[in-house]
Structure formats: C-alpha cells, structure tokens
Design a protein around this motif. Structure first.
Motif, short mmCIF file in Angstrom:
data_model
loop_
_atom_site.label_atom_id
_atom_site.label_comp_id
_atom_site.label_asym_id
_atom_site.label_seq_id
_atom_site.Cartn_x
_atom_site.Cartn_y
_atom_site.Cartn_z
N PRO A 31 -4.08 -9.61 -19.87
CA PRO A 31 -5.09 -8.52 -18.91
C PRO A 31 -6.66 -9.03 -19.00
O PRO A 31 -7.16 -8.67 -18.39
N THR A 32 -7.21 -9.80 -20.22
CA THR A 32 -8.15 -10.00 -20.29
C THR A 32 -9.38 -11.25 -18.75
O THR A 32 -9.92 -11.48 -18.79
N ALA A 33 -7.82 -11.84 -18.45
CA ALA A 33 -8.12 -12.71 -16.90
C ALA A 33 -8.35 -11.42 -15.42
O ALA A 33 -9.48 -12.26 -14.94
N GLU A 34 -7.72 -10.52 -15.59
CA GLU A 34 -8.15 -9.53 -14.74
C GLU A 34 -9.81 -9.27 -15.33
O GLU A 34 -10.89 -9.64 -14.14
N ASN A 35 -10.46 -9.17 -16.32
CA ASN A 35 -11.29 -8.95 -16.16
C ASN A 35 -12.34 -9.94 -16.03
O ASN A 35 -13.90 -9.83 -14.82
N THR A 36 -11.93 -11.04 -16.97
CA THR A 36 -13.46 -12.41 -16.18
C THR A 36 -13.66 -12.25 -14.46
O THR A 36 -14.58 -12.59 -14.37
N ARG A 37 -12.79 -11.92 -13.71
CA ARG A 37 -12.79 -12.40 -12.53
C ARG A 37 -13.90 -11.10 -11.91
O ARG A 37 -14.49 -11.66 -11.27
N GLU A 38 -13.12 -9.99 -12.27
CA GLU A 38 -14.55 -8.51 -11.61
C GLU A 38 -15.69 -8.72 -12.49
O GLU A 38 -16.27 -8.54 -11.69
N THR A 39 -15.93 -9.35 -13.40
CA THR A 39 -17.23 -9.65 -14.03
C THR A 39 -18.20 -10.59 -13.37
O THR A 39 -19.22 -10.79 -14.09
N GLY A 40 -17.36 -11.23 -12.72
CA GLY A 40 -17.66 -12.80 -12.53
C GLY A 40 -17.84 -13.92 -13.51
O GLY A 40 -18.42 -15.05 -14.13
N ALA A 41 -16.80 -13.86 -15.47
CA ALA A 41 -16.95 -14.61 -15.88
C ALA A 41 -16.25 -15.86 -15.55
O ALA A 41 -16.77 -16.44 -16.82
N GLY A 81 0.91 -1.80 0.02
CA GLY A 81 -0.02 0.07 -0.25
C GLY A 81 0.96 1.95 -0.40
O GLY A 81 0.32 1.93 -0.12
N ARG A 82 2.53 0.87 -0.34
CA ARG A 82 2.83 1.98 -0.43
C ARG A 82 3.79 2.36 -1.95
O ARG A 82 4.08 1.14 -2.02
N PRO A 83 4.69 3.42 -1.96
CA PRO A 83 4.89 3.55 -2.79
C PRO A 83 6.18 1.84 -3.13
O PRO A 83 7.21 2.19 -2.16
N GLY A 84 6.67 1.09 -4.33
CA GLY A 84 7.19 0.45 -4.50
C GLY A 84 7.62 -1.08 -3.26
O GLY A 84 7.59 -1.64 -3.80
N ALA A 85 5.87 -0.76 -2.67
CA ALA A 85 5.73 -2.00 -1.57
C ALA A 85 4.19 -2.53 -1.83
O ALA A 85 3.55 -2.21 -2.05
N GLY A 86 4.15 -4.10 -2.68
CA GLY A 86 2.48 -4.99 -2.82
C GLY A 86 3.57 -6.05 -3.42
O GLY A 86 4.64 -6.13 -3.56
N VAL A 87 2.27 -6.69 -3.70
CA VAL A 87 2.34 -7.47 -4.42
C VAL A 87 1.49 -8.04 -5.32
O VAL A 87 0.28 -7.28 -5.44
N LEU A 88 2.47 -8.16 -6.16
CA LEU A 88 1.64 -8.44 -7.64
C LEU A 88 0.80 -9.71 -8.20
O LEU A 88 1.93 -10.82 -8.42
N GLN A 89 0.28 -9.97 -7.36
CA GLN A 89 -0.53 -12.28 -7.80
C GLN A 89 -1.75 -11.82 -9.70
O GLN A 89 -2.45 -10.91 -9.87
N MET A 90 -0.47 -11.75 -10.34
CA MET A 90 -0.53 -12.05 -11.98
C MET A 90 -1.99 -12.91 -12.06
O MET A 90 -1.68 -13.76 -12.09
N ASN A 91 -3.08 -12.39 -12.53
CA ASN A 91 -4.03 -13.97 -12.82
C ASN A 91 -3.94 -14.06 -14.30
O ASN A 91 -3.69 -14.88 -14.86
N GLY A 92 -2.93 -13.55 -15.22
CA GLY A 92 -3.05 -14.04 -16.65
C GLY A 92 -2.35 -12.83 -17.62
O GLY A 92 -2.57 -11.32 -17.12
#
Lengths: 589, 162
Positions: free
Chosen positions: A194-204, A181-192
């Motif tokens: 770009p559309t893989a993030e969308n599908t998770r958000e929209t429930g696809a 939650g601050r610059p340079g510190a965080g976790v990127l759990q990469m879904n795959g």
C-alpha cells in the motif's frame, strides 16, 4: 504515457477473465502487508472454485499456484513478455475481437500499434518467447471472448527486461477491447505494498507531488505557490534522478551524503558486492532509518531508529485507490520516532525557509501534514480534498476518484493535465511537450506500441541457464519484519534454488542437494528444490540476506542472497532494476 | 540520378555511429545504462546499413555492411572495459561521459540529416521501396539522437555542479 490504475478487486465476479502477468498473486494475496488485497482476495478461494468460475490466463515462467489454476498458462521465457503480448494483440485484431468504435472514441495510436504487432504471428511470437503458438491463440480467444476482462501486473513484469513496454501492452489489451471503467473490467497495475501507491502520489519516489508533471511549467508554478518558494527552487530542468542513478553518483563520488529510509538496498538491489562497496566508501556518509537492524544499517555511519506502523498515525492508500487511516496503537520503543517526526526535526534544525523567510515546513504532526497534502492534491487526479481525517474516522476505506475512475472514458491524459509526456520505451528519452501535444491533443488513452528487443544478458556457453528471482508467500521484501515473526520464519527458514526436473536430471541434482549458482557477478549456495518451471530456467527467492547470520552485513564465505547474482541494469522508462533476467550456471556444491 | 551518393554518405554515417556507440559502451562500462543501451542502439545502426544494401546495389554504390558479427572480447575491447571499470569509480569519468555523449549526439544528427536527404530524393524520384526504408529506419536514428541529448541534459547538472 497513460498510467492506468485503480480497478477494484471486489468487482471480480462471474464471467471475468483475469490475466495475471508475471505475478505470483497467491504470494501477494496472503502477504501480511497486502492488507487491501487480503481483505478482498482475488477470488481464488471463492470464485475460481465456485460454480461460475471465471476463466484465468497466467503469463509466468514458473507454474505458480495461480498458474496451476489457469485455463491457459503461458510459461514465458524470462524477458520475453512483449512478444507474447504482441502476439495476443495481433490475434485480437486479426480475429476482430476488438471494440473498434470504443478505440476510435477513446484512444490514439491504434494504427502504429496494429502495424507493430502484425509481425508477431503466433509462430513468430512462439519462437521469441518459448511459449507454444497454439497456447497464445487459446489465450487470445479467452481474452477476446470475455465479457468482462480484468488484468493485473506486478513485479514479474516490472523487474524483467522490457518492463514498461510489457506492462503497457497489458493496458493495450484492455484498451483495444474497451475493457475499462466498468464493473469487472479494468487493469490493476500493482505498485507493490500500500505505501508504494502513496509514495507515487505524494512524489516521495522522486516525482512531483499530486502527479504533477516536471516538464509542465504551470504544474511547477502551482507547486511553488503551495510551498511559497520560487519555481526555480524546485529542480525541474531534467527528469527526477532515480535510485539506481543515485547509487551510480555515489559510486562516482558526486554524492557525499545518502539517507536511506525504510528499505534495505544491501539485499534488495542487484549486484550486492557493488552495492556493499558503494555503501562502505569512506567518502560517502550514510544515514539509515529503519525499524530493525538490517544489512544496510550495518554499513551506515548513523542509524536512526524509526517507529513501525502501529507506533505512529498515518494513512495508507492501496493500488485500488482506497485510503485507510491507521491510528497509533502503542508508543514506539526506546529512542524510536516516526519517520515524519525525524524529518520535521531535520527541517527545523536545517532551518529551511520559504521565500518570505517563514519556516518552509508549516505542518507539525500527521494530521496537519495530511491536511497540507489534501490541499496539494486538490484538482489533481488523486484528489484527497474531500477525504479528511474526520471523514476517515467516520469509516475508513474511502477511494479517491470515486468508484470508477475511467467510467466516462476519460484518462487524465490531456497535455495540460497529464503527469508525464511519456518516454521512449526503448531508450527512456522523455517526449518533448510539443510532440505530446500533437500526438494526444484531446487527452485520450495512448496505445503505445513496443517491438521486442533481445535482453541485455542472455545465456551463453559459460552461463547456459536463465536465472530469475522472486518471492515466497511467507516473507516480505528482505525478511526484516517477517523473519522476526516465528511462524513465518519457521515456514520458510532458508533460501533455496529451484530448477526443473529435466535440468536436475541432466546435472545430476536431487532435491535437497546443496547446489551452487554463479553468474559473472558472484556465486550463491543453497539447497536445491525440483520445481515446475521452464526447463533452462533457475529460480531463487530474493528475500534472504545476512542480518540473521554471524556476519550481519555480507556473505562472509557463505553467500546466499539472490542479488549477489543479478546484474546492474534497469528499465529505461520506469528505472526499476531488472532482477528477473540474468544468465547463470548451476552445479552441485 | 545521384541517389547512390546519398546512400553512400548515409551508410558511412550510420557506420561511424555504430562504431561510436560500441566504443562508448566500452569506455563507460560502469555507467550501466549507457553500456547496455549503446549495444542495443549499435544493433539498430547495423540493421540500417543492412537495410540500405539492396538499394546500394540498385543505385550502383558499394555499401559495406557494418561489421555485424563484431567480436566482443578481443584484447583491445577487454582493455577498454577493464579501464572503464576502474576509471568509472572516479569523478573524471563524468566529464568524459559528457564529451562522449556530445560527440555521439553530433554523429547521430549527421546520420539523421542524411536520412532526410535520402528521403527527399526518394520522394522526388517516386522510389516507394526506398522511401519505405527511410520511414522505417530514420525514426530509430532520431531516437538514438534524442537519447544522447537527454543523457546530456540529465547528467550535466550532476557532473558540472558537484
């Protein structure tokens, strides 16, 4: 469960310590579809070679390009991520490199985490993972001393034994250090992609839209209001049925129609002989919707030609939550139509109705559909209500949730707002709402502990080697697009089987020899490549199937798809198939 | 003290649970999640029996550790798995799965009740080591029980309404 998303790759800078877990990030970086990542590369080219080089820890069985650049590379045995990560967590705790005040303020579950990881001494973790104890300690020191820590996780973890358990331990490393939650510190759990993030958000992907919780009646009621249907019309009596289970139901005969859109299970799923047998059944009617002819379209009863990204309008959201508008550039060829057009037409022909008898689907094109999504996402963590097409046309690339999603140490994890009450990481059984409420009444981040469990398949006398599958930078998924780009196809025209120099010596194999790899599911043949990977481990890229061979659908005597070999097994919590841990044998063909 | 009786009951309940789990896996080999997980959970049950052994000696009962080295690959086992692979393609396999998971849930519930009984006795007798064993093992039996119940919840709609 605390799902962590959305640090910004752009904020990788001096002094950071990226942890890359099971991720050939080079491959992802320059992959043509990883648009967001390519635009803001992980800093390999600039910062890793610049004067203020960030330190890098990589956990991966192969010495991939990022692993070769790492300060510490932990060449973990396939399927043994949790012991390594538990070992690192223990080191952080016993050397007091944790932010205890932050942990107390923003998390729950520390005591259980501490008592679980305490048995993972460097020696014990080394024994279970095949990584040197001193390297685990060095990695922990680097991670513990970092002033800013960024961790990324991808398929190398998600498709390996104990996938969710391991991914969650990476979250835990950042959480115990208060590095989020601050610059340079965080976790990127990469879904795959770009559309893989969308599908998770929209429930696809089978979940409810807007990260709504199927076990929360208020969330279901809200959705029922938005769609103007009775809540009972939205199945929520059990968790959503995942793809692997859908295929099982098809196999059993309780599903009679399967509609596959934009994916190629006849190459990408494990145990391909089984997948082909399921898709070829007389009693199963298979509809496949894709841009090109694939192995899966060959097994379909009906093929619906679909438009590609330049041939339709829509938005993409990257794993860092950045929303882009992609406008149609050209007309789709022939009879091809956009996926949205196909489904709108289907809904019209099926005459789906809401509870007042009006048409259920009230939108008619990409923009009106997106507007409905804005309304649906309003008030949820992925709130798009302020990002309209008009806003995006004024400058594409806007993050939902603002620049820092967890800047105030808030995690959208309260019992009334969370997207899931979580699952038992070993059995996959969902937590009951009342259990979650007592565990996490104030919606803090949950430090979920996980013990090591032996993989479901391990090397034996008959199959003495580990088989792990993965990617090359030149191809995306099952090559249906990338092999049609001549430059990419020329760069990696055929599969290969990679083994260590030690194993090659022992088996009398030289680079270029035709070799054969077998598991109890099947056999494949490909030229050998001597690579820098753990002894006892064999690697094969999974991209290659048969659409550009004579048969078009299957091996026809020349098996070359890595998934002929993999076993049908999935992570109990995420339900992702486990394609990176199997036992095999190798010989000259 | 009759703690030995409770240990006896518990060890045999965990033994039945382990046996049922292994059989479940063999009977439903085409349900891959059931097959793989049943073996992991059977290992837990066997480990519980082993953990009880020192206490069985102390309270003078004769717990026989589960057949930890149980050989997979015997003729009966192979026959079951082969049969399961063939039957697994048929819709009737679903009904059988419901029946087997229900039976498993009950066995796990029985073992769990026995852990509760032993835990209460250990507290009353101030037997801290025994109590520590109970608090370490009992949650795993509960996880097995929940898994079985959840599998029923997930599968019943598909199996009974199609």
């Amino acid at each position: 469960m605390t799902r962590i998303r959305g640090a910004r790759p752009a904020s990788i800078r001096k002094g950071l310590v990226p942890v890359v877990c099971g991720r050939n990030s080079n491959a992802r970086l320059y992959s043509p579809v990883g648009a967001g990542q390519a635009r803001e590369p992980m800093g390999r080219a600039n910062s890793l070679h610049g004067p203020d080089r960030p330190r890098l820890v990589v956990v991966h069985p192969r010495r991939t390009a990022p692993a070769a650049e790492a300060d510490v590379h932990l060449p973990v045995r396939p399927g043994a991520n949790p012991p390594v990560l538990n070992g690192i967590l223990r080191e952080l705790i016993v050397t007091d490199r944790i932010d205890r005040a932050w942990v107390d303020r923003h998390t729950v579950g520390f005591d259980e985490l501490e008592s679980t990881v305490m048995s993972y001494t460097p020696g014990h973790a080394a024994e279970l993972s095949g990584v040197a104890a001193a390297d685990i300690q060095s990695a922990a020191r680097i991670l513990g001393e970092a002033e800013a820590l960024l961790s990324t996780v991808l398929q190398g973890v998600y498709q390996t034994h104990q996938a969710t358990a391991a991914a969650v331990q990476v979250n835990n490393i950042n959480l115990v250090r208060g590095m989020i939650g601050r610059p340079g510190a965080g976790v990127l759990q990469m879904n795959g992609q770009p559309t893989a993030e969308n599908t998770r958000e929209t429930g696809a992907d089978g979940d409810l839209p807007g990260f709504r919780n199927w076990a929360n009646d208020d969330h279901v009621a809200e959705l029922a209001r938005l769609w103007n249907v009775e809540p009972s019309r939205i199945p929520h009596y059990a968790p959503p049925t995942h793809a692997m289970e859908i295929f099982r139901y098809c196999e059993q005969g309780s599903i009679g129609l399967l509609w596959i859109s934009g994916t190629n299970p006849a190459v990408s799923l494990p145990e391909l002989a089984r997948v082909r047998a399921i898709l070829s059944q007389e009693r199963l009617f298979v509809v496949v919707q894709d841009l090109y002819e694939t192995e899966t379209t060959r097994l379909a009863d009906v093929v619906l030609p679909a438009a590609g990204w330049g041939e339709k309008t829509g938005t993409f959201t990257n794993a860092d939550r950045t929303v882009h508008l992609s406008e149609q550039a050209v007309e789709p060829p022939g009879e091809a139509r956009s996926d949205l057009d196909i489904w709108l037409d289907y809904a019209r022909r099926m005459d789906f109705r809401d509870k007042d008898g009006a048409p259920l689907v009230k939108w008619h094109d990409a923009e009106s559909t997106y507007a409905a999504w804005q309304e649906c996402s309003k008030g949820r963590p992925c709130d798009y209500s302020h990002i309209s097409y008009e806003t995006l046309r004024g400058g594409s690339g806007i993050q939902w949730g603002g620049e820092r999603l967890y800047g105030d140490g808030r995690f959208f994890a309260g019992p009334d707002e969370c997207e899931s009450f979580g699952r038992d990481l070993a059995t996959g059984a969902p937590l009951e709402p009342v259990e979650y409420r007592s565990l996490n009444p104030d919606g803090k981040a949950i430090l979920k502990a996980a013990d090591h469990l032996p993989p479901d398949e391990e090397p034996s006398d008959d199959f003495p080697l580990w088989l792990t599958t993965g990617r090359t930078i030149w191809h995306f998924h099952t090559r249906t697009k990338t092999a049609r780009a001549p430059e990419l196809q020329a760069a990696a025209p055929e599969p290969w089987i990679e083994l260590s120099a030690g194993d090659a010596d022992r088996l009398g194999v030289s680079g270029g020899d035709l070799v054969e790899v077998s598991t109890s599911r099947g056999t494949v043949r490909a030229p050998a490549r001597i690579g820098d990977l753990r002894e006892g481990t064999v690697f094969m890229p999974f991209h290659y199937g048969y659409w550009d061979t004579d048969d078009g659908a299957g091996p026809d005597g020349n098996p070359r798809a890595a998934n002929e070999l993999t076993l049908t097994d999935w992570d109990p919590a995420s339900k992702q198939p486990l394609q990176k841990t199997a036992a095999c044998r190798l010989s000259r063909a | 003290m009759r703690i030995g009786v409770a240990i006896d009951d518990l060890a045999s309940a965990e033994g039945r649970l382990a046996e049922a789990l292994l059989e479940l896996g063999e009977r439903h080999k085409a349900d891959h999640d059931v097959f793989h997980l049943s073996r992991t959970l059977a290992r837990w049950a066997h480990a519980h029996i082993a953990a009880l052994e020192p206490f069985a000696a102390r309270y003078a009962t004769d717990v026989e550790a589960g057949d930890l080295g149980r050989e997979h690959g015997g003729p009966l086992h192979m026959l079951r798995e082969k049969g399961a692979e063939l039957l697994g393609r048929r819709p009737e396999a679903g009904l059988l799965l419901l029946r087997d998971m229900r039976a498993l849930h009950l066995l796990a519930a029985e073992a769990s009740a026995n852990w509760t009984i032993l835990g209460q006795a250990a507290q009353a007798a101030n037997e801290t080591e025994l109590l520590e064993c109970v608090s370490r093992c009992h949650p795993e039996t509960l996880r097995t029980m929940r898994w079985a119940l959840n599998k029923l919840k997930e599968s019943a709609p598909q199996i009974l309404t199609t």
